[in-house]
Design a protein around this motif. Structure first.
Motif, mmCIF file in Angstrom:
data_model
loop_
_atom_site.group_PDB
_atom_site.id
_atom_site.type_symbol
_atom_site.label_atom_id
_atom_site.label_comp_id
_atom_site.label_asym_id
_atom_site.label_seq_id
_atom_site.Cartn_x
_atom_site.Cartn_y
_atom_site.Cartn_z
ATOM 1 N N MET A 123 9.836 -1.694 -18.925
ATOM 2 C CA MET A 123 8.092 -1.594 -17.952
ATOM 3 C C MET A 123 8.367 -2.391 -17.059
ATOM 4 S SD MET A 123 4.682 -1.518 -19.972
ATOM 5 C CE MET A 123 3.235 -0.569 -18.482
ATOM 6 N N ASN A 124 7.655 -1.712 -15.504
ATOM 7 C CA ASN A 124 7.664 -2.259 -14.474
ATOM 8 C C ASN A 124 6.632 -2.757 -14.249
ATOM 9 O OD1 ASN A 124 10.430 -1.553 -13.634
ATOM 10 N ND2 ASN A 124 8.958 0.424 -12.704
ATOM 11 N N GLN A 125 7.276 -3.938 -14.032
ATOM 12 C CA GLN A 125 5.654 -5.371 -13.534
ATOM 13 C C GLN A 125 5.114 -4.878 -12.101
ATOM 14 O OE1 GLN A 125 4.269 -7.346 -15.814
ATOM 15 N NE2 GLN A 125 4.677 -6.594 -17.344
ATOM 16 N N PRO A 126 4.535 -5.077 -11.454
ATOM 17 C CA PRO A 126 4.362 -5.122 -10.361
ATOM 18 C C PRO A 126 4.110 -6.457 -9.742
ATOM 19 C CG PRO A 126 1.804 -4.679 -11.037
ATOM 20 C CD PRO A 126 2.934 -5.695 -12.297
ATOM 21 N N LEU A 127 5.066 -6.016 -8.246
ATOM 22 C CA LEU A 127 5.167 -7.749 -7.452
ATOM 23 C C LEU A 127 4.486 -8.099 -6.564
ATOM 24 C CD1 LEU A 127 8.817 -5.843 -6.461
ATOM 25 C CD2 LEU A 127 8.048 -7.524 -8.521
ATOM 26 N N GLY A 128 3.366 -7.948 -6.926
ATOM 27 C CA GLY A 128 2.083 -8.375 -5.671
ATOM 28 C C GLY A 128 1.481 -7.650 -4.315
ATOM 29 N N PRO A 129 0.909 -8.115 -3.672
ATOM 30 C CA PRO A 129 0.317 -7.223 -2.730
ATOM 31 C C PRO A 129 1.444 -6.523 -1.810
ATOM 32 C CG PRO A 129 -0.676 -8.880 -2.594
ATOM 33 C CD PRO A 129 0.681 -9.102 -4.306
ATOM 34 N N VAL A 130 1.017 -5.338 -0.801
ATOM 35 C CA VAL A 130 2.220 -4.733 0.294
ATOM 36 C C VAL A 130 2.008 -5.609 1.362
ATOM 37 C CG1 VAL A 130 3.249 -3.076 1.015
ATOM 38 C CG2 VAL A 130 3.016 -3.454 -1.213
ATOM 39 N N SER A 131 3.031 -6.854 2.067
ATOM 40 C CA SER A 131 2.106 -6.949 3.226
ATOM 41 C C SER A 131 2.750 -6.054 4.238
ATOM 42 C CB SER A 131 3.103 -8.419 3.803
ATOM 43 O OG SER A 131 4.287 -8.054 3.581
ATOM 44 N N PHE A 132 2.533 -6.771 5.568
ATOM 45 C CA PHE A 132 3.155 -5.233 6.957
ATOM 46 C C PHE A 132 4.660 -5.577 7.088
ATOM 47 C CE2 PHE A 132 4.112 -4.516 11.551
ATOM 48 C CZ PHE A 132 3.585 -3.908 11.673
ATOM 49 N N GLU B 110 1.587 4.397 11.952
ATOM 50 C CA GLU B 110 1.108 4.816 10.470
ATOM 51 C C GLU B 110 0.913 3.896 9.476
ATOM 52 O OE1 GLU B 110 1.235 8.684 7.749
ATOM 53 O OE2 GLU B 110 2.715 8.409 9.155
ATOM 54 N N ASN B 111 2.061 3.136 9.219
ATOM 55 C CA ASN B 111 1.844 2.276 8.184
ATOM 56 C C ASN B 111 0.910 0.836 8.139
ATOM 57 O OD1 ASN B 111 3.889 2.888 7.286
ATOM 58 N ND2 ASN B 111 6.094 2.312 7.685
ATOM 59 N N TYR B 112 1.248 0.486 9.548
ATOM 60 C CA TYR B 112 0.008 -0.476 9.684
ATOM 61 C C TYR B 112 -1.368 0.146 9.733
ATOM 62 C CZ TYR B 112 -3.204 -3.318 12.400
ATOM 63 O OH TYR B 112 -4.007 -4.383 12.720
ATOM 64 N N SER B 113 -2.040 0.975 9.761
ATOM 65 C CA SER B 113 -3.112 2.580 9.774
ATOM 66 C C SER B 113 -3.597 2.283 8.281
ATOM 67 C CB SER B 113 -2.765 3.616 10.361
ATOM 68 O OG SER B 113 -4.227 4.146 10.026
ATOM 69 N N HIS B 114 -2.547 2.887 7.411
ATOM 70 C CA HIS B 114 -2.517 3.313 5.719
ATOM 71 C C HIS B 114 -2.860 1.388 5.399
ATOM 72 C CE1 HIS B 114 -1.416 6.661 5.330
ATOM 73 N NE2 HIS B 114 -0.051 6.562 5.825
ATOM 74 N N LEU B 115 -2.509 0.324 5.918
ATOM 75 C CA LEU B 115 -1.851 -0.783 5.190
ATOM 76 C C LEU B 115 -4.124 -0.967 5.500
ATOM 77 C CD1 LEU B 115 0.708 -2.812 6.136
ATOM 78 C CD2 LEU B 115 -0.272 -2.217 3.705
ATOM 79 N N VAL B 116 -4.529 -0.586 6.803
ATOM 80 C CA VAL B 116 -5.850 -1.329 7.325
ATOM 81 C C VAL B 116 -6.946 -1.000 6.138
ATOM 82 C CG1 VAL B 116 -7.944 -1.619 9.583
ATOM 83 C CG2 VAL B 116 -5.045 -2.692 9.488
ATOM 84 N N SER B 117 -6.585 0.826 5.927
ATOM 85 C CA SER B 117 -7.340 1.586 5.732
ATOM 86 C C SER B 117 -7.290 0.887 3.882
ATOM 87 C CB SER B 117 -7.143 3.080 5.816
ATOM 88 O OG SER B 117 -5.715 3.233 4.466
ATOM 89 N N VAL B 118 -6.541 0.758 3.342
ATOM 90 C CA VAL B 118 -6.787 0.412 1.884
ATOM 91 C C VAL B 118 -7.458 -1.138 1.960
ATOM 92 C CG1 VAL B 118 -4.629 1.951 0.989
ATOM 93 C CG2 VAL B 118 -4.171 -0.581 1.258
#
Length: 80
Positions: free
Chosen positions: A1-10, A39-47
């Motif tokens: 089972m895959n475990q989450p690695l933590g939050p994604v950074s830019f 778009e990647n930056y915008s998505h990170l900010v939006s979440v």
């Protein structure tokens, strides 16, 4: 089972180019890079990622070329 690695950074979703590497891209590749990075930056900010706007995003928003300056990548000076 895959475990989450933590939050994604830019840094996890960004690519740096040296000036030489950037010059080897054709105009369509540069446009695609700009669109994807913004778009990647915008998505990170939006979440809800609370990050200082990386210099590379500021440069792309101004229409400037996003290569490294003074031997340091534009992404490295900003915390996730």
């Amino acid at each position: 089972m895959n475990q989450p690695l933590g939050p994604v950074s830019f840094k996890d979703v960004a690519v740096d180019f040296t000036q030489d590497e950037w010059q080897q891209l054709d105009p369509e590749q540069k446009t695609t890079y700009r669109d994807v990075m913004l778009e990647n930056y915008s998505h990170l900010v939006s979440v809800g990622c609370h990050i200082i706007k990386p210099e590379v995003i500021t440069k792309l928003e101004k229409g400037e070329e996003p290569w490294i300056v003074g031997g340091e990548f534009l992404l490295q000076s900003y915390p996730a």
